[in-house]
Write an enzyme that holds these catalytic residues in place. Sequence first.
Site, PDB file in Angstrom:
ATOM      1  N   ASN A   1       0.806  -1.240   0.000  1.00  0.00           N
ATOM      2  CA  ASN A   1       0.000   0.000   0.000  1.00  0.00           C
ATOM      3  C   ASN A   1       0.829   1.276   0.000  1.00  0.00           C
ATOM      4  OD1 ASN A   1      -2.730  -0.783  -0.243  1.00  0.00           O
ATOM      5  ND2 ASN A   1      -2.542  -1.758   1.761  1.00  0.00           N
TER       6      ASN A   1
ATOM      7  N   ASP B   1      13.143  11.997  11.173  1.00  0.00           N
ATOM      8  CA  ASP B   1      12.257  12.370  10.064  1.00  0.00           C
ATOM      9  C   ASP B   1      11.005  11.501  10.090  1.00  0.00           C
ATOM     10  OD1 ASP B   1      11.386  13.752   7.887  1.00  0.00           O
ATOM     11  OD2 ASP B   1      12.696  12.757   6.432  1.00  0.00           O
TER      12      ASP B   1
ATOM     13  N   ASN C   1       6.943   8.743   5.590  1.00  0.00           N
ATOM     14  CA  ASN C   1       8.046   7.801   5.765  1.00  0.00           C
ATOM     15  C   ASN C   1       7.621   6.507   6.453  1.00  0.00           C
ATOM     16  OD1 ASN C   1       9.851   9.395   4.440  1.00  0.00           O
ATOM     17  ND2 ASN C   1      10.390  10.565   6.272  1.00  0.00           N
TER      18      ASN C   1
END
Length: 993
Positions: free
Chosen positions: A714, A756, A761
């Site tokens: 996905n 991050d 991410n």
Amino acid sequence: MDCNPRLLLFILHLLMSCVVPAFLTIYPPNEVNLLDSKASQGELGWISYPSHGWEEISGVDEHYTPIRTFQVCNVMEYSQNNWLRTNWIPRQSAQKIYVELKFTLRDCNSIPLVLGTCKETFNLLYLETDDDQGSHFREHQFLKIDTIAADESFTQTDLGDRILKLNTEVREVGPLSKKGFYLAFQDVGACVALVSVRVYFKKCPQTVRNLASFRDTVPIDSQSLVEVPGLCVNNSKEEEPPRMYCSTEGEWLVPIGKCLCNPGYEERSSTCQMCREGFYKSTHGNMECSKCPPHSFSHHEGSLHCGCEKNYFRAEGDPASMACTRPPSAPRNVISSINETSVILDWSWPEDTGGRRDITFNVLCKRCRGTAANVSTSGTLHCEPCRSNVRFLPRATGLHNTTVTVGDLLAHTNYTFEIEAQNGVSPLAFKMRQYAAVTITTNQAAPSPVTVIRKEKTSRNSVSLSWQEPDRPNGIILDYEIKYYEKEEQETSYTILRARGCNVTLNGLKPNTAYLLQIRARTAAGYGATSPSFQFETSPDSFSISSENSQVVLIAISCAVAIILVTVLLYVLIGRFCCRSKSKHPDEKRLHFGNGHLRLPGIRTYVDPHTYEDPSQAVHEFAKELEASGIAIDKVVGAGEFGEVCSGRLKLPSKKEICVAIKTLKGGYTDKQRRDFLAEASIMGQFDHPNIIRLEGVVTRSKPVMIVTEYMENGSLDSFLRKHDAQFTGIQLVGMLRGIASGMKYLSDMGYVHRDLAARNILVNSNLVCKVSDFGLSRVLEDDPEAAYTTRGGKIPIRWTAPEAIAYRKFTSASDAWSYGIVLWEVMSYGERPYWEMSNQDVIKAVDEGYRLPPPMDCPATLYQLMLDCWQKERNNRPKFEQIVSILDKLIRNPCSLKITANTTSRPANLLLDRSSAEVPSVGTMGDWMDAMRTLPCKEAFSGVSYSSCDTLAKTSTEDLKKVGVTIAGPQKKIVSSLKALESHTKNGPVPV
Ligand code: AMP
């Protein structure tokens, strides 16, 4: 008077009944009277000679208007010569005059007893003089104009009566030259009553024809016409000089030329009159003023054109008769068909053309960072104008058709095309610009053709060839297709081979034969164009290696092999020696690390690959080297900083084939880029957790260099959520969040600070399992499109980063917890952009001043509270990942707790909240409150305790909560303050939030 008085009475009676009343007399406008006996009310004072001849008689007509008549009727006497002379009549400008006489004349037969003396005519005479001669009168000076006779003296009535008829005779006299003249009437024995005498001349009266005015004009003589120039009436302009001719009859003839009304004026009653309000006339001409066209108005008389209504315009060339128009609405139904790196855009005409037909279309190309979904949900994200080398067919602007082809785009790049419809008034209304936008992501371009092919070795039956990779491979070359055939057979039969590398040996060829060969490369995007035909010939039969030659060759090969073996041996020995003295043991390096975290003995810690002098050694320590042959690339799924990310399959010896993601390092990289690329594998390879993306291995010994990881169907979480807006249950979302928290707990336990952490991410697999990805050090941030430079230098994804990390680069697991709070917000808002369109600077300022993001729509209060806790300014007060995992676990076990939402209708969804007010909402009833509290970590503790009243609850202190297991500072405070609020609520009514 000798006349029979009865007869005279009879005459008079008749006269009175016949005379037309003076005040009713209307003369034609082209006749100018010099004398009109009827107009005189008093005595006319004409001279009668001899005195017993003509007699002036006064009377009245039926309106009792006095009239003066002259009569004579000396029919009984012989030799009559009775003169009647008018007064001197000034000629004025007349050259020819007309004398109109109205008279009655008795039929001699009707008078009994007259003996041959009776006459039935009289004479009309005139005399020209320059001045009035008073009573001086000489018969012989007069010139005769005519003898006047009656048409018919009597008319017989049906009853046998005879009625005297009024005769009218007109005579012309002229040309006259003196200043005036007299008329005289000579009676020679008739019975005449001169009822009226009118002397007039004819003129062409002042008139207006074709909007030109012509002055009064008196004809000059009986022959010629007088040409008269006309003058244009007011507010008109001469089109052709107006002229007319005045005839001797006082008639205007042959109008020539004309005048035209000025703009703003129309012809009405031979004048030029101003246009009325709501009408206009923009040109010279005698047409009527026109009504203002649609969407325009004129509020004044005499308008040359009508002004446009608000938001309506008139283009420069638009005629005044045209309706005011407006820019068109945006084009509709934009459809994009992407073909590799070009796209065909098609659209429909705008619904509203603005009332014009001159529609053209402009296409503006913007290159956007972020995903397509990203752009469409939050508007204008990081877009910049496309480079000039993007090609538009037929062109980008002024398109008449509703389609354009855009080529030479970059592969795997997001583009937004703004298609704007324009018409003639668009430049006047640039603020009303409307456009349709479409966002696309380009695919991969096919490779460019192979251009350089070399023949390496030829024999009788085979040839070895090599070639150079295409200049623009546009991706990973999966293989090459080599097609060859005998030149003479002209492609009627050919052979096709495939090669993975850039060389091939063709066997089974005919000796001494010319062949043609073509090569084309294949990537995930398909085949590239074929190379130009390459010709080669096999050797003739006679060419073969002799036995002597073969011996020489064998000796040479043996020597070469011996030299290579010795070199390899030496290299291995020297290498061992060097490694021992230089390289540290991995465990030794781990001591360098820890990010300030206290590491527990026995728990693996993360090792920074950059501490290795040779980072490729780190790769091989933490990552398995894979055989390129075991990897099959299927398609490109994304674009990384260093090259494409493809999906594919990995087959390891004696293992089942698995789906993998393959990150590639594109050609032409520098050493540093290679190191940075592989650093991610070195980091990832150290992790082993179900919520951390798993590294399968690397390919470093052949090209392209690859990192192979598990495949996440996905893709990235942010775009996944945007694609499935509002489609998941609260539990599903909490499940995903729990996974991320668990992965982060693992990382923080390892001493790894992600720096991050953001939904983009996180990767999601087909079971909705979320895994943390994107590892690296400084490059992680360099790569992130969200990262911005701070004042202290270095790039930071501001919206996701804790204030202390932005301010002084204090990156810790606590700053990761802040980022986790943002991810939590992103998830609950289905991929909304944190702080929406606020600038980075404004975000920093707002956060520093204590403002926080508001709860996303329908966000459970407990999750919002967790976000607020993650966003504590004091980093030590933020929950640890372990605590976050446990809070989420409890929520999963008690799904009802998700029902209380943090939204209030009065709270605008896009405003930041002051931290002091950004809390879970107050609750109305004890039951609601208890439900809300179930979401907090104390739920189990509370569930076993029965509280008799609100008072009991309100007395609960932080210490009490610790006792029942609530250990996080935020929830403790929250519970205590909520209890206080509840107490006050039950006592004093609702508590302000
Ligand atoms: P990254 O190198 O993380 O920036 O990857 C770029 C894009 O490639 C991501 O946004 C994903 O859409 C895709 N991608 C990266 N890794 C994977 C994976 N393991 N499975 C599926 N898609 C991936």
